[in-house]
Every structure is written in structure tokens, then in C-alpha cells.
Design a protein around this motif. Structure first.
Motif, PDB file in Angstrom:
ATOM      1  N   SER A 101       0.817  -1.225   0.000  1.00 45.19           N
ATOM      2  CA  SER A 101       0.000   0.000   0.000  1.00 45.19           C
ATOM      3  C   SER A 101       0.844   1.266   0.000  1.00 45.19           C
ATOM      4  O   SER A 101       0.320   2.365  -0.257  1.00 45.19           O
ATOM      5  CB  SER A 101      -0.927   0.001   1.224  1.00 45.19           C
ATOM      6  N   ASP A 102       2.154   1.155   0.278  1.00 50.59           N
ATOM      7  CA  ASP A 102       3.037   2.326   0.245  1.00 50.59           C
ATOM      8  C   ASP A 102       3.423   2.702  -1.176  1.00 50.59           C
ATOM      9  O   ASP A 102       4.127   3.706  -1.375  1.00 50.59           O
ATOM     10  CB  ASP A 102       4.314   2.048   1.052  1.00 50.59           C
ATOM     11  N   GLU A 103       3.014   1.922  -2.137  1.00 48.33           N
ATOM     12  CA  GLU A 103       3.337   2.237  -3.525  1.00 48.33           C
ATOM     13  C   GLU A 103       2.384   3.352  -4.018  1.00 48.33           C
ATOM     14  O   GLU A 103       1.287   3.102  -4.506  1.00 48.33           O
ATOM     15  CB  GLU A 103       3.195   0.983  -4.397  1.00 48.33           C
ATOM     16  N   ARG A 104       2.828   4.585  -3.875  1.00 48.94           N
ATOM     17  CA  ARG A 104       2.024   5.761  -4.230  1.00 48.94           C
ATOM     18  C   ARG A 104       2.936   6.950  -4.455  1.00 48.94           C
ATOM     19  O   ARG A 104       4.161   6.815  -4.359  1.00 48.94           O
ATOM     20  CB  ARG A 104       1.006   6.069  -3.120  1.00 48.94           C
ATOM     21  N   ARG A 105       2.320   8.171  -4.640  1.00 45.51           N
ATOM     22  CA  ARG A 105       3.069   9.412  -4.881  1.00 45.51           C
ATOM     23  C   ARG A 105       3.119  10.221  -3.593  1.00 45.51           C
ATOM     24  O   ARG A 105       2.097  10.543  -2.995  1.00 45.51           O
ATOM     25  CB  ARG A 105       2.377  10.211  -5.976  1.00 45.51           C
ATOM     26  N   PHE A 106       4.369  10.544  -3.155  1.00 50.27           N
ATOM     27  CA  PHE A 106       4.591  11.378  -1.981  1.00 50.27           C
ATOM     28  C   PHE A 106       5.161  12.723  -2.449  1.00 50.27           C
ATOM     29  O   PHE A 106       5.867  12.787  -3.462  1.00 50.27           O
ATOM     30  CB  PHE A 106       5.555  10.708  -1.001  1.00 50.27           C
ATOM     31  N   VAL A 107       4.855  13.811  -1.647  1.00 51.73           N
ATOM     32  CA  VAL A 107       5.297  15.169  -2.002  1.00 51.73           C
ATOM     33  C   VAL A 107       5.938  15.806  -0.786  1.00 51.73           C
ATOM     34  O   VAL A 107       5.380  15.775   0.326  1.00 51.73           O
ATOM     35  CB  VAL A 107       4.135  16.044  -2.492  1.00 51.73           C
ATOM     36  N   CYS A 108       7.141  16.373  -0.996  1.00 48.45           N
ATOM     37  CA  CYS A 108       7.842  17.133   0.034  1.00 48.45           C
ATOM     38  C   CYS A 108       7.540  18.618  -0.214  1.00 48.45           C
ATOM     39  O   CYS A 108       7.793  19.131  -1.308  1.00 48.45           O
ATOM     40  CB  CYS A 108       9.342  16.863  -0.018  1.00 48.45           C
ATOM     41  N   MET A 109       7.025  19.340   0.802  1.00 54.08           N
ATOM     42  CA  MET A 109       6.669  20.774   0.687  1.00 54.08           C
ATOM     43  C   MET A 109       7.570  21.582   1.599  1.00 54.08           C
ATOM     44  O   MET A 109       7.691  21.285   2.791  1.00 54.08           O
ATOM     45  CB  MET A 109       5.202  21.006   1.089  1.00 54.08           C
ATOM     46  N   LEU A 110       8.236  22.591   1.018  1.00 57.81           N
ATOM     47  CA  LEU A 110       9.064  23.522   1.779  1.00 57.81           C
ATOM     48  C   LEU A 110       8.422  24.918   1.667  1.00 57.81           C
ATOM     49  O   LEU A 110       8.253  25.450   0.567  1.00 57.81           O
ATOM     50  CB  LEU A 110      10.489  23.542   1.243  1.00 57.81           C
ATOM     51  N   VAL A 111       8.076  25.516   2.805  1.00 63.11           N
ATOM     52  CA  VAL A 111       7.307  26.786   2.838  1.00 63.11           C
ATOM     53  C   VAL A 111       8.186  27.891   3.400  1.00 63.11           C
ATOM     54  O   VAL A 111       8.772  27.739   4.483  1.00 63.11           O
ATOM     55  CB  VAL A 111       6.033  26.638   3.683  1.00 63.11           C
ATOM     56  N   THR A 112       8.287  28.986   2.607  1.00 64.75           N
ATOM     57  CA  THR A 112       8.972  30.198   3.069  1.00 64.75           C
ATOM     58  C   THR A 112       7.922  31.311   3.170  1.00 64.75           C
ATOM     59  O   THR A 112       6.739  31.121   2.887  1.00 64.75           O
ATOM     60  CB  THR A 112      10.081  30.597   2.089  1.00 64.75           C
ATOM     61  N   GLU A 113       8.400  32.539   3.558  1.00 64.27           N
ATOM     62  CA  GLU A 113       7.469  33.657   3.669  1.00 64.27           C
ATOM     63  C   GLU A 113       6.950  34.098   2.306  1.00 64.27           C
ATOM     64  O   GLU A 113       5.847  34.645   2.196  1.00 64.27           O
ATOM     65  CB  GLU A 113       8.142  34.832   4.363  1.00 64.27           C
ATOM     66  N   ASP A 114       7.691  33.799   1.264  1.00 61.22           N
ATOM     67  CA  ASP A 114       7.309  34.293  -0.061  1.00 61.22           C
ATOM     68  C   ASP A 114       6.855  33.197  -1.009  1.00 61.22           C
ATOM     69  O   ASP A 114       6.244  33.487  -2.049  1.00 61.22           O
ATOM     70  CB  ASP A 114       8.497  35.024  -0.715  1.00 61.22           C
ATOM     71  N   ASN A 115       7.144  31.904  -0.698  1.00 60.68           N
ATOM     72  CA  ASN A 115       6.870  30.898  -1.706  1.00 60.68           C
ATOM     73  C   ASN A 115       6.673  29.536  -1.044  1.00 60.68           C
ATOM     74  O   ASN A 115       7.014  29.324   0.137  1.00 60.68           O
ATOM     75  CB  ASN A 115       8.025  30.826  -2.713  1.00 60.68           C
ATOM     76  N   VAL A 116       6.196  28.595  -1.849  1.00 57.98           N
ATOM     77  CA  VAL A 116       6.022  27.201  -1.432  1.00 57.98           C
ATOM     78  C   VAL A 116       6.656  26.306  -2.512  1.00 57.98           C
ATOM     79  O   VAL A 116       6.313  26.421  -3.690  1.00 57.98           O
ATOM     80  CB  VAL A 116       4.536  26.843  -1.250  1.00 57.98           C
ATOM     81  N   TYR A 117       7.586  25.450  -2.092  1.00 57.30           N
ATOM     82  CA  TYR A 117       8.283  24.543  -3.022  1.00 57.30           C
ATOM     83  C   TYR A 117       7.786  23.111  -2.792  1.00 57.30           C
ATOM     84  O   TYR A 117       7.664  22.661  -1.643  1.00 57.30           O
ATOM     85  CB  TYR A 117       9.792  24.605  -2.805  1.00 57.30           C
ATOM     86  N   GLU A 118       7.552  22.370  -3.881  1.00 55.51           N
ATOM     87  CA  GLU A 118       7.108  20.973  -3.789  1.00 55.51           C
ATOM     88  C   GLU A 118       8.077  20.060  -4.576  1.00 55.51           C
ATOM     89  O   GLU A 118       8.516  20.421  -5.667  1.00 55.51           O
ATOM     90  CB  GLU A 118       5.686  20.829  -4.350  1.00 55.51           C
ATOM     91  N   GLU A 119       8.348  18.890  -3.978  1.00 56.83           N
ATOM     92  CA  GLU A 119       9.244  17.888  -4.595  1.00 56.83           C
ATOM     93  C   GLU A 119       8.520  16.543  -4.560  1.00 56.83           C
ATOM     94  O   GLU A 119       8.475  15.870  -3.534  1.00 56.83           O
ATOM     95  CB  GLU A 119      10.560  17.790  -3.818  1.00 56.83           C
ATOM     96  N   PRO A 120       7.890  16.103  -5.711  1.00 58.10           N
ATOM     97  CA  PRO A 120       7.155  14.834  -5.697  1.00 58.10           C
ATOM     98  C   PRO A 120       8.097  13.626  -5.815  1.00 58.10           C
ATOM     99  O   PRO A 120       9.127  13.679  -6.476  1.00 58.10           O
ATOM    100  CB  PRO A 120       6.254  14.955  -6.915  1.00 58.10           C
ATOM    101  N   THR A 121       7.745  12.517  -5.197  1.00 56.84           N
ATOM    102  CA  THR A 121       8.492  11.246  -5.235  1.00 56.84           C
ATOM    103  C   THR A 121       7.497  10.110  -5.411  1.00 56.84           C
ATOM    104  O   THR A 121       6.511  10.029  -4.665  1.00 56.84           O
ATOM    105  CB  THR A 121       9.313  11.038  -3.954  1.00 56.84           C
ATOM    106  N   VAL A 122       7.796   9.224  -6.381  1.00 54.40           N
ATOM    107  CA  VAL A 122       6.952   8.054  -6.619  1.00 54.40           C
ATOM    108  C   VAL A 122       7.637   6.831  -6.012  1.00 54.40           C
ATOM    109  O   VAL A 122       8.807   6.561  -6.301  1.00 54.40           O
ATOM    110  CB  VAL A 122       6.693   7.847  -8.121  1.00 54.40           C
ATOM    111  N   VAL A 123       6.921   6.082  -5.182  1.00 51.97           N
ATOM    112  CA  VAL A 123       7.464   4.884  -4.515  1.00 51.97           C
ATOM    113  C   VAL A 123       6.955   3.640  -5.219  1.00 51.97           C
ATOM    114  O   VAL A 123       5.742   3.502  -5.467  1.00 51.97           O
ATOM    115  CB  VAL A 123       7.064   4.859  -3.031  1.00 51.97           C
ATOM    116  N   LYS A 124       7.897   2.736  -5.568  1.00 51.53           N
ATOM    117  CA  LYS A 124       7.577   1.436  -6.138  1.00 51.53           C
ATOM    118  C   LYS A 124       8.037   0.360  -5.145  1.00 51.53           C
ATOM    119  O   LYS A 124       9.192   0.349  -4.702  1.00 51.53           O
ATOM    120  CB  LYS A 124       8.281   1.224  -7.474  1.00 51.53           C
ATOM    121  N   VAL A 125       7.152  -0.567  -4.824  1.00 54.29           N
ATOM    122  CA  VAL A 125       7.461  -1.639  -3.873  1.00 54.29           C
ATOM    123  C   VAL A 125       7.530  -2.960  -4.641  1.00 54.29           C
ATOM    124  O   VAL A 125       6.656  -3.252  -5.464  1.00 54.29           O
ATOM    125  CB  VAL A 125       6.399  -1.706  -2.764  1.00 54.29           C
ATOM    126  N   PHE A 126       8.595  -3.767  -4.316  1.00 46.09           N
ATOM    127  CA  PHE A 126       8.791  -5.055  -4.982  1.00 46.09           C
ATOM    128  C   PHE A 126       8.920  -6.165  -3.929  1.00 46.09           C
ATOM    129  O   PHE A 126       9.513  -5.957  -2.865  1.00 46.09           O
ATOM    130  CB  PHE A 126      10.065  -5.039  -5.846  1.00 46.09           C
TER     131      PHE A 126
END
Length: 617
Positions: A101-126
Motif C-alpha cells: 500500500s506504500d506504492e504511491r506518490r509522496f510530495v515534500c513541501m518547503l514553505v517560506t514567507e514568499d513561496n512554497v516549493y514541492e518535490e514529488p516522489t513516486v514509490v515502487k514496492v517489490f
């Protein structure tokens, strides 16, 4: 209020704008820890960071929060990730005990006073499946029949995989009516793992006997496609008998008399026939037996053709057996006692199924020729073995023994040798069998001399040796006695010490002759000098006194032989007559110690005769 509202507004803006900074894929192994770094560099004015995942067709779900200003980490109350999350200072998210069930899309969000940055990661489980195995295997297969061979199963795989069948390492392809395969896949709803099952129906031929059947599962792992093979399985293939074969079982390649023979009859069907009919040479009726027929302690008359057949006599096979033999006769044999000089004819006759090799052995030494005795000698005695072998037949050899004993009466030959230290070595050379017992005696006392030394008894011969230093002339007697006879031989030994050897060898014969000539010359010279001295002394005495009768007797002896044991007739001249006689005896006796070998022997014999006839003084 303003401090709380500002982060919420920024978060809503991020949800609406969602500027993607990049898409990464993380491959994780089922049950391991998933590590997802936030690849975007951390801004200097960072306020906080959050992680979320995005279910399909649903709103994002936040799972972790970290405040850069307060250095505080919070995890959202999400049931499936409770106790499994860990957020580091660099905003790397780790998820323990990876699940399907962990095989999905995760997103890292970094928030500053002026902006919001996102870094998506796709997890594949075998998940690697278990090693495949063949279950429900058939007990046996039959030719011309399509039969379920078995099922190949591979469990707990993710994603699902495929199963392939092999025969002797070669991939099996579907063949209508001969090779039929069926694949099924099942999912465990609680884990999401797959189980693959493939069944195989197979119609074998006779060539498929002892064939190895196996299967493998092919699946995808973190590094790509992989394969796991099963253990091979061999199936018993039944087919009818097409040929009968008879074999001769023996411990050796060839058969000899006394061996045991086993005949084994077999059919090439599977299962093989259990009973057969066996036919011996000259017999038309077969003997019903299992697949073996045993003959023990076979003789030469067992040679011939043997057959076996199926019970219905539909097919048969035959084999020819040759029983080898070897006969040996030795004349004479056993223990044989003969006298020395007699003749003894010996014959060793062979009868065999093939050409045989014959050889003789005497006392463990192989002889170059066959023994022949026209005149037996002691060295002919011994243990003789006539041995014959058939080189082509392993273990077939015969031997017979002749123990030859050569007897003879004792014979004696005596020799003596005078050493430089006045000692004399007397050797009694004896031959005879049985070994004679040797005794030494002297003429005077007749006592047995025990200090004799004997050499080894070889070929009926040995010698007994004594060393003496006689003070007077003696006669030594050597007595040799065995069960056949008693033999006696004597030798005269004088007290004269003259170096001599009764048996000089060729190397020193010339030297001995030269020494003898020199000694004779010296003795003659001394005798002449003694005669001159005696005459001078006689003239001197005659001028001074009448000649004593004793001296006159010495100067005019009745014979040419000097007798030192004569006594004076009278003592009218007193001490002068005795002194003259003693001086003359001294002059005559002195050179007798230096005669050569021949002269010494003559002197010894004369002295022995004088001693034997010497009157009492």
C-alpha cells in the motif's frame, strides 16, 4: 490570529499552485525501510516543511510536519503510518516496514514567507516470490497417454510473475494433445501479494524415461526482470518390453572351474518383466525363475549356450559360456630323499583349456630352466615348485611342490696354516647331510677340544676351525658323524714354528717358493758353519785331551740321521764331555727352525716318529 492565518494561506496557495520542482522514483523492497529525500535545497528563509501523499481521486493526506524555527516535528494521525515515520533535519522522510500500500506518490513541501516549493516522489514496492516447487507430482507417466504431470507454484510475489516449464533444461511449448499448460494468479487481499500456479499435462515417449522436469518464475525486482528456478523432478515412465537380454555376471571377465555364475535376464520395458524362462545347454524345456539364475562351483562340462525368454516365449536371447580349466601333475612330488650322486628324473605335465605358462621356483627364486638331476649334489636340495598359469584367465593357476633332500656320508679334508705368532690354524672341512656333528681330539690325551669355531652350513658343507700353539708335536683328529656314518681323519702338527700354508693360492705361490729357496740356502750355510766349528773344536780338544767317546760318536754317527735323544756312554771326561755334547746339539738344532714348508713337514714327521719310539730316559 495573524500568525496562525499566514501559514494556512500559504498552504492553500501551495495546494492551488503546486509548482513541481521535479519527479523522482524510489524503489523499495517489501518489508524494508523506504527512504525519500527532499531533493530540493533548503531555502535560507524556510519556515517549515511538510510531507503528504496523494491517493488516487482523493484529496492529499498530510503525514509529517517540521518547524524550522521551533525545531519541532509532528506526525499526523494517519492509521497506516502510525509508528512507521521518521523525518530528519534535512527533511528526508523514512517509512519502516514497506508495504504494497506504500506504492504511491509522496510530495515534500518547503514553505517560506514568499513561496512554497514541492518535490514529488513516486514509490515502487517489490516483493521477490518464493522458490517455485512442483506439487502433486504424478506417480508415473505412461507412453501414449496424456496425464497430469504436476503443478508449479510460486507464492507471495509483487508484482505478479509468469511461470515457465522445462524438460531437461529446454523450455516446453504447448503442443495440442501432448503438452497442455494452464496458469492461474491469485491475490492475497490482506497483503496484496500474488500467488502463481501453473499446471502441466504431458504425454511422454520412451525417450522421456529419466527426463528431468522443472519450472521457473519470472518477476520484476528493483533492478529489473529476474528468474528463480525450481528443483528438478524425475518421473517414472512406463512402456512395454521390446527386447530381452541375457547377461553373464561373474567376478572376472573369464570363468574358471570352481567359480559361481549368475545369469541375469532383462527386458527393456518399464516396469521390466519379473519372471523368465532359462534354458541350459542341451535342454529344450525352460526353467521358470526370476530375472536371475545362479550356478555354483561350475565344472568344465558347464561350457555351452544358455538362453532366456519371456514367459510367453515371444522373444528370447542367448549367451555362450566357456569354463576354463587347468590340470598339473608333478612326478615325483612331496618329500623325496636321495643319496648324493644318484640320478632323479623330474617331470611336470600340464592339461588346460588354453596354452599355459609353466615355470619353476626353487627356494622362492625363479629358475631359468627346468630341474634335471643326473648326479645329485648337496646344493640340489631344496623346495621346488612347478607352477602354471593361464594368463588370459585371472586367478587360474596351479602349483605342486617337490621337497628334495640329498643325503650323504660325512667327508673330511683337513688343512693347516702357521701364523707369524707361532699359532697354528687347523681347519676340518666337512661335507655331508644330515649335518655331521664335529669333534676334535688329540692323540696324547684323547680329550675333546671345545674351542672350535664352525662356519655356516651351506649346501651340505661347512668347516670347523681351531687355533693352537703346541709346545710339542701333537696329532689332531677331526671326527664327523651323522645318521649315516662316522668318519675320522687325523693330522700331525709339530711344535716347530715355521710360517706355512698348506693351500697357498695362485697369487702368493711364487712368493712362497722364493722364501723356501732362501731358507734352504740359510740352513745349508748354517750347517756348514756348524760342521767347521765342530771340527775346530775337536782338533782343539784332541790336542789337549783324549777324545771322549761321546764326541767321537757324534762325529762318526752310525747313520745320516741325527738323534738328539742319545745319551753319553760314560762320564769319564766329566763336565768337558757333557759341555761339548750340549754345544754340538745347540749348533745342530738352531737352523732347523728356519726350513721351508716342504723341509718343515719332513722334519715334523721325523720328530713325530722319534717321539713315538723314544725310550724312557
Amino acid at each position: 490570529m495573524m500568525e496562525t492565518a499566514l501559514p494556512c494561506l500559504l498552504l492553500l496557495a501551495a495546494l492551488c499552485l503546486r509548482p513541481g520542482l521535479g519527479l523522482y522514483t524510489v524503489n523499495a523492497v517489501y518489508g524494508d525501510t523506504i527512504v525519500m529525500p527532499c531533493s530540493q535545497g533548503i531555502p535560507t528563509d524556510l519556515m517549515f516543511g511538510k510531507w503528504k501523499y496523494e491517493p488516487e481521486n482523493n484529496s492529499p493526506v498530510f503525514i509529517a510536519f517540521r518547524s524550522e524555527t521551533k525545531k519541532k516535528v509532528q506526525y499526523d494521525d494517519v492509521a497506516e503510518y502510525k509508528g512507521r515515520l521518521s523525518l530528519s533535519e534535512n527533511y528526508t522522510l523514512s517509512i519502516k516496514n514497506a508495504r504494497i500500500s506504500d506504492e504511491r506518490r509522496f510530495v515534500c513541501m518547503l514553505v517560506t514567507e514568499d513561496n512554497v516549493y514541492e518535490e514529488p516522489t513516486v514509490v515502487k514496492v517489490f516483493k521477490q516470490p518464493s522458490q517455485p516447487e512442483i506439487i502433486h507430482p504424478a506417480n508415473f507417466l505412461e507412453t501414449e497417454k496424456l496425464k497430469m504431470l504436476g503443478e508449479c507454484i510460486a507464492r507471495e510475489s509483487y508484482p505478479d510473475g509468469n511461470i515457465t516449464w522445462y524438460k531437461n533444461g529446454n523450455t516446453l511449448q504447448p503442443v495440442e494433445g501432448a503438452v497442455v499448460m494452464s496458469l492461474q494468479k491469485a491475490v492475497d487481499q490482506s497483503t496484496g501479494l500474488f500467488t502463481m500456479t501453473s499446471s502441466l499435462q504431458f504425454m511422454p515417449t520412451k525417450k522421456d524415461a529419466n527426463a528431468q522436469f522443472s519450472c521457473s518464475v519470472t518477476y520484476y525486482g528493483p533492478s529489473g526482470q529476474e528468474k528463480i528456478p525450481s528443483e528438478p523432478v524425475v518421473f517414472d515412465v512406463h512402456y512395454p518390453t521390446e527386447k530381452v537380454t541375457i547377461k553373464v555376471l561373474s567376478q572376472r571377465n573369464t570363468i574358471k572351474e570352481g567359480d559361481n555364475i549368475t545369469l541375469k535376464c532383462s527386458g527393456n520395458g518399464n516396469p521390466p518383466p519379473q519372471e523368465f524362462l532359462f534354458y541350459t545347454p542341451g535342454e529344450s524345456e525352460g526353467m521358470r525363475s526370476s530375472d536371475t539364475y545362479i550356478m555354483t562351483d561350475v565344472r568344465r562340462n558347464a561350457t555351452g549356450e544358455y538362453k532366456c525368454s519371456l514367459i510367453d516365449r515371444s522373444m528370447e536371447d542367448s549367451a555362450t559360456i566357456t569354463v576354463h580349466y587347468l590340470d598339473l601333475s608333478l612326478t615325483p612330488s612331496g618329500e623325496v630323499i636321495k643319496q648324493i650322486g644318484e640320478a632323479l628324473p623330474v617331470s611336470c605335465n600340464i592339461s588346460s583349456s588354453r596354452n599355459a605358462t609353466v615355470f619353476w621356483i626353487k627356494d622362492n627364486t625363479r629358475m631359468q630352466t627346468s630341474p634335471s638331476f643326473s648326479s645329485l649334489q648337496y646344493q640340489d636340495a631344496g623346495n621346488y615348485i612347478c607352477e602354471t598359469t593361464l594368463q588370459e584367465v585371472e586367478g587360474l593357476k596351479k602349483r605342486k611342490t617337490l621337497t628334495l633332500i640329498v643325503e650323504g656320508k660325512p667327508k673330511i679334508r683337513m688343512t693347516k696354516k702357521t701364523g707369524s705368532n707361532k699359532s697354528k690354524t687347523i681347519v676340518c672341512h666337512v661335507e655331508g647331510f644330515p649335518k655331521p656333528a664335529v669333534q676334535w681330539t688329540t692323540t696324547g690325551s684323547g680329550s675333546i677340544i671345545n674351542q672350535a669355531k664352525e662356519t655356516n652350513y651351506v649346501n651340505g658343507k661347512f668347516s670347523s676351525k681351531i687355533v693352537i700353539s703346541p709346545e710339542e708335536n701333537v696329532t689332531l683328529t677331526c671326527i664327523a658323524e651323522n645318521q649315516l656314518e662316522r668318519t675320522v681323519t687325523s693330522m700331525n702338527v709339530s711344535a716347530i714354528s715355521i710360517p706355512e700354508n698348506d693351500e697357498p693360492n695362485d697369487g702368493n705361490r711364487e712368493k712362497v717358493n722364493d722364501q723356501a729357496k732362501l731358507i734352504v740356502g740359510i740352513v745349508v750355510g748354517l750347517l756348514l758353519a756348524a760342521m767347521v766349528a765342530g771340527i775346530i773344536y775337536w782338533v782343539y780338544v784332541k790336542k789337549s785331551k783324549p777324545l771322549p767317546r761321546t764326541v767321537s760318536h757324534f762325529l762318526n754317527p752310525p747313520s745320516n740321521t741325527y738323534s738328539p735323544n742319545l745319551c753319553p756312554q760314560s762320564d769319564v771326561n766329566g763336565k768337558s764331555e757333557k759341555a761339548a755334547a750340549q754345544n754340538f746339539q745347540t749348533l745342530v738344532r738352531t737352523p732347523s727352525k728356519h726350513v721351508n714348508k716342504d723341509l718343515g713337514n719332513i722334519e715334523e714327521n721325523k720328530k713325530l716318529e722319534e717321539n713315538n719310539h723314544k725310550p724312557e730316559a
